[in-house]
Design a protein around this motif. Structure first.
Motif, PDB file in Angstrom:
ATOM      1  N   ARG A  33       0.777  -1.186  -0.248  1.00 48.16           N
ATOM      2  CA  ARG A  33       0.360  -0.324   0.293  1.00 48.16           C
ATOM      3  C   ARG A  33       0.919   1.172  -0.393  1.00 48.16           C
ATOM      4  NH1 ARG A  33      -2.821  -3.756  -0.636  1.00 48.16           N
ATOM      5  NH2 ARG A  33      -4.797  -3.638   0.314  1.00 48.16           N
ATOM      6  N   PRO A  34       0.981   2.340  -0.408  1.00 42.33           N
ATOM      7  CA  PRO A  34       1.162   3.504  -0.676  1.00 42.33           C
ATOM      8  C   PRO A  34       0.956   3.876   0.818  1.00 42.33           C
ATOM      9  CG  PRO A  34      -0.214   3.076  -2.479  1.00 42.33           C
ATOM     10  CD  PRO A  34      -0.710   2.571  -1.381  1.00 42.33           C
ATOM     11  N   ASP A  35       2.714   4.519   1.388  1.00 40.62           N
ATOM     12  CA  ASP A  35       2.675   4.819   2.390  1.00 40.62           C
ATOM     13  C   ASP A  35       2.405   6.368   2.802  1.00 40.62           C
ATOM     14  OD1 ASP A  35       4.303   5.099   5.239  1.00 40.62           O
ATOM     15  OD2 ASP A  35       4.772   4.482   5.142  1.00 40.62           O
ATOM     16  N   THR A  36       1.179   6.521   3.345  1.00 43.19           N
ATOM     17  CA  THR A  36       0.477   8.466   3.526  1.00 43.19           C
ATOM     18  C   THR A  36       0.441   8.505   5.052  1.00 43.19           C
ATOM     19  OG1 THR A  36      -1.547   6.919   4.031  1.00 43.19           O
ATOM     20  CG2 THR A  36      -1.226   7.341   1.252  1.00 43.19           C
ATOM     21  N   GLU A  37       1.052   7.426   5.714  1.00 37.55           N
ATOM     22  CA  GLU A  37       1.124   8.090   7.000  1.00 37.55           C
ATOM     23  C   GLU A  37       2.322   8.859   7.864  1.00 37.55           C
ATOM     24  OE1 GLU A  37       0.715   6.383  11.894  1.00 37.55           O
ATOM     25  OE2 GLU A  37       0.332   5.058  10.066  1.00 37.55           O
ATOM     26  N   TYR A  38       3.820   7.566   7.016  1.00 39.74           N
ATOM     27  CA  TYR A  38       5.241   8.455   7.359  1.00 39.74           C
ATOM     28  C   TYR A  38       6.006   8.239   6.026  1.00 39.74           C
ATOM     29  CZ  TYR A  38       4.105   6.144  11.552  1.00 39.74           C
ATOM     30  OH  TYR A  38       3.142   5.781  13.654  1.00 39.74           O
ATOM     31  N   GLY A  39       5.884   7.486   5.218  1.00 40.96           N
ATOM     32  CA  GLY A  39       6.176   8.234   4.067  1.00 40.96           C
ATOM     33  C   GLY A  39       6.210   9.067   3.062  1.00 40.96           C
ATOM     34  N   GLY A  40       5.848   8.429   1.247  1.00 43.13           N
ATOM     35  CA  GLY A  40       5.823   9.677   0.440  1.00 43.13           C
ATOM     36  C   GLY A  40       4.686   9.823  -0.043  1.00 43.13           C
ATOM     37  N   GLY A  41       3.826   9.643   0.426  1.00 46.71           N
ATOM     38  CA  GLY A  41       2.089   9.041   0.125  1.00 46.71           C
ATOM     39  C   GLY A  41       1.785   8.900  -1.375  1.00 46.71           C
ATOM     40  N   TYR A  42       1.414   9.057  -1.696  1.00 44.36           N
ATOM     41  CA  TYR A  42       0.882   8.896  -2.816  1.00 44.36           C
ATOM     42  C   TYR A  42       1.435   9.903  -4.063  1.00 44.36           C
ATOM     43  CZ  TYR A  42      -3.646   7.189  -1.627  1.00 44.36           C
ATOM     44  OH  TYR A  42      -5.028   6.262  -0.819  1.00 44.36           O
ATOM     45  N   ALA A  43       1.989  11.101  -4.074  1.00 46.53           N
ATOM     46  CA  ALA A  43       2.955  11.666  -3.967  1.00 46.53           C
ATOM     47  C   ALA A  43       4.465  10.767  -4.802  1.00 46.53           C
ATOM     48  CB  ALA A  43       3.484  12.727  -3.697  1.00 46.53           C
ATOM     49  N   GLY A  44       4.508  10.051  -3.694  1.00 47.21           N
ATOM     50  CA  GLY A  44       5.636   9.021  -3.775  1.00 47.21           C
ATOM     51  C   GLY A  44       5.950   8.128  -4.626  1.00 47.21           C
ATOM     52  N   THR A  45       4.675   6.872  -4.561  1.00 42.58           N
ATOM     53  CA  THR A  45       4.759   5.700  -5.847  1.00 42.58           C
ATOM     54  C   THR A  45       3.859   6.772  -6.818  1.00 42.58           C
ATOM     55  OG1 THR A  45       2.963   5.158  -2.994  1.00 42.58           O
ATOM     56  CG2 THR A  45       2.400   4.782  -5.716  1.00 42.58           C
ATOM     57  N   LEU A  46       3.644   7.736  -7.150  1.00 46.21           N
ATOM     58  CA  LEU A  46       3.125   8.241  -8.568  1.00 46.21           C
ATOM     59  C   LEU A  46       4.841   8.446  -9.091  1.00 46.21           C
ATOM     60  CD1 LEU A  46       1.703   9.583 -10.821  1.00 46.21           C
ATOM     61  CD2 LEU A  46       2.203  11.569  -9.698  1.00 46.21           C
ATOM     62  N   ILE A  47       6.399   8.985  -7.922  1.00 45.12           N
ATOM     63  CA  ILE A  47       7.004   8.944  -8.671  1.00 45.12           C
ATOM     64  C   ILE A  47       7.888   7.787  -8.876  1.00 45.12           C
ATOM     65  CG2 ILE A  47       9.886  10.115  -7.415  1.00 45.12           C
ATOM     66  CD1 ILE A  47       8.271  12.392  -6.612  1.00 45.12           C
ATOM     67  N   ALA A  48       7.364   6.898  -7.629  1.00 45.55           N
ATOM     68  CA  ALA A  48       8.117   5.639  -7.995  1.00 45.55           C
ATOM     69  C   ALA A  48       8.265   4.932  -9.515  1.00 45.55           C
ATOM     70  CB  ALA A  48       8.348   4.506  -7.015  1.00 45.55           C
ATOM     71  N   VAL A  49       6.389   5.086  -9.405  1.00 49.58           N
ATOM     72  CA  VAL A  49       6.203   4.493 -10.850  1.00 49.58           C
ATOM     73  C   VAL A  49       6.750   5.386 -11.911  1.00 49.58           C
ATOM     74  CG1 VAL A  49       4.137   4.314 -12.407  1.00 49.58           C
ATOM     75  CG2 VAL A  49       3.683   3.528  -9.604  1.00 49.58           C
ATOM     76  N   ALA A  50       6.606   6.102 -12.131  1.00 50.32           N
ATOM     77  CA  ALA A  50       7.165   6.797 -13.337  1.00 50.32           C
ATOM     78  C   ALA A  50       9.046   6.491 -13.758  1.00 50.32           C
ATOM     79  CB  ALA A  50       7.454   8.903 -12.679  1.00 50.32           C
ATOM     80  N   VAL A  51       9.254   6.409 -12.858  1.00 50.84           N
ATOM     81  CA  VAL A  51      10.236   6.230 -12.482  1.00 50.84           C
ATOM     82  C   VAL A  51      10.758   5.000 -13.567  1.00 50.84           C
ATOM     83  CG1 VAL A  51      12.706   5.307 -11.954  1.00 50.84           C
ATOM     84  CG2 VAL A  51      11.870   7.554 -11.014  1.00 50.84           C
ATOM     85  N   ALA A  52       9.945   3.980 -12.588  1.00 50.22           N
ATOM     86  CA  ALA A  52      10.066   2.447 -13.280  1.00 50.22           C
ATOM     87  C   ALA A  52       9.421   2.863 -15.218  1.00 50.22           C
ATOM     88  CB  ALA A  52       9.136   1.397 -12.636  1.00 50.22           C
ATOM     89  N   GLY A  53       8.314   3.503 -15.493  1.00 48.68           N
ATOM     90  CA  GLY A  53       7.726   3.931 -16.806  1.00 48.68           C
ATOM     91  C   GLY A  53       9.147   3.854 -17.668  1.00 48.68           C
ATOM     92  N   VAL A  54       9.759   5.467 -17.226  1.00 50.80           N
ATOM     93  CA  VAL A  54      10.691   5.805 -17.968  1.00 50.80           C
ATOM     94  C   VAL A  54      12.167   4.964 -17.951  1.00 50.80           C
ATOM     95  CG1 VAL A  54      12.926   7.708 -17.577  1.00 50.80           C
ATOM     96  CG2 VAL A  54      10.473   8.282 -16.664  1.00 50.80           C
ATOM     97  N   PHE A  55      12.199   4.445 -17.209  1.00 49.08           N
ATOM     98  CA  PHE A  55      13.635   3.322 -17.556  1.00 49.08           C
ATOM     99  C   PHE A  55      12.881   1.882 -18.410  1.00 49.08           C
ATOM    100  CE2 PHE A  55      14.981  -0.956 -16.304  1.00 49.08           C
ATOM    101  CZ  PHE A  55      16.303  -1.128 -16.455  1.00 49.08           C
ATOM    102  N   GLY A  56      11.813   1.476 -17.941  1.00 49.72           N
ATOM    103  CA  GLY A  56      10.593   0.786 -19.182  1.00 49.72           C
ATOM    104  C   GLY A  56      10.735   0.847 -20.263  1.00 49.72           C
ATOM    105  N   PHE A  57      10.650   2.701 -20.613  1.00 55.05           N
ATOM    106  CA  PHE A  57       9.911   2.932 -22.112  1.00 55.05           C
ATOM    107  C   PHE A  57      11.750   2.884 -22.982  1.00 55.05           C
ATOM    108  CE2 PHE A  57      11.247   6.255 -25.061  1.00 55.05           C
ATOM    109  CZ  PHE A  57       9.732   6.157 -26.027  1.00 55.05           C
ATOM    110  N   LEU A  58      12.911   3.296 -21.631  1.00 58.46           N
ATOM    111  CA  LEU A  58      13.910   2.847 -22.696  1.00 58.46           C
ATOM    112  C   LEU A  58      14.294   1.819 -22.324  1.00 58.46           C
ATOM    113  CD1 LEU A  58      16.053   5.619 -20.698  1.00 58.46           C
ATOM    114  CD2 LEU A  58      15.208   5.788 -22.470  1.00 58.46           C
TER     115      LEU A  58
END
Length: 261
Positions: free
Chosen positions: A134-159
């Motif tokens: 689950r996205p860590d919305t209490e102590y971590g980056g929350g949904y924004a952090g999850t979005l960044i993580a998914v974006a990183v995977a997407g950029v790497f996947g595209f390349l």
């Protein structure tokens, strides 16, 4: 009497080829495989290892999320390589005699791979949710952090898909293409911090495990989810992505040179 000039409509040609390719990934089961690949990985590693791996108090499902997402995009790369290899052998010779810009088939394959990449990212997230992540919305980056993580995977996947597309164009056969993509991603995935912490590896191989691309990308994704991402953490991943971009451009240039010979 002169023959009428043929009107070339690049946008229409791109759309027709892209629509044909997207229809094919729907009908040949690639969407199902895009979900099955990360789901099986989650099942095979989460269930037997969640009580054995020393995760120092954090949830193993959270720990596995980056490597599950990267497995999803690795499937897209394998599909991209096979697609370009098959089209090179069966279709590209016909395209060469048509009034079509040389870049249109490549742009269409890129669009198809991008559609499949988006589907794979969604399927990867579903597999992670079923695993217990689950996205860590209490102590971590929350949904924004999850979005960044998914974006990183997407950029790497595209390349990675672009690189695989180039490999498919220059490889000797589709069989050789699948081996060139599957073995390196499998080995790097297993010898990474995606499944177990760095401390679980023997000392003599920890340097390789820590600095290889899969480990670096999983580190960036974990820092993003934790809300602690910094530029210093991103630098190695950025360099690996630039390297993939250079390799893919070189492979596509070689493929174009071969076509013009």
């Amino acid at each position: 009497m002169d023959a009428p000039a043929v009107r070339v409509r690049p946008l229409h040609q791109w759309w027709v080829l892209t629509a044909r390719g997207v229809k094919k990934i729907v009908t040949n089961g690639e969407i199902f495989l895009a979900f099955l690949s990360p789901a099986l990985l989650a099942l095979c590693f989460y269930l037997p290892l969640r009580k054995l791996v020393d995760t120092s108090g954090f949830d193993y499902a959270q720990f596995l999320m980056p490597i599950i997402m990267l497995q999803s995009v690795a499937f897209v790369a394998s599909s991209a390589a096979m697609r370009s290899a098959n089209e090179r052998d069966n279709i590209h010779n016909r395209f060469r005699v048509l009034p079509m810009y040389a870049a249109i088939p490549m742009l269409a394959r890129t669009s198809i791979n991008s559609v499949l990449l988006g589907i794979a990212l969604v399927c990867g997230l579903i597999a992670c949710l079923l695993m217990g992540w689950r996205p860590d919305t209490e102590y971590g980056g929350g949904y924004a952090g999850t979005l960044i993580a998914v974006a990183v995977a997407g950029v790497f996947g595209f390349l990675l898909a672009m690189t695989a597309d180039g490999i498919g164009l220059v490889a000797a056969s589709p069989t050789a293409t699948s081996q060139l993509i599957a073995f390196p991603t499998l080995i790097l995935g297993m010898l990474s911090t995606g499944f177990v912490p760095l401390s679980a590896f023997p000392t003599w191989i920890q340097g390789f495990v820590e600095h290889q691309p899969i480990s670096q990308i999983t580190t960036v994704m974990r820092y993003a989810e934790a809300g602690d991402l910094t530029w210093e953490v991103c630098v190695p991943t950025f360099c690996w992505c630039i390297g993939l971009l250079v390799i893919s451009a070189g492979l596509l240039a070689v493929a174009e040179w071969r076509t013009r010979r």
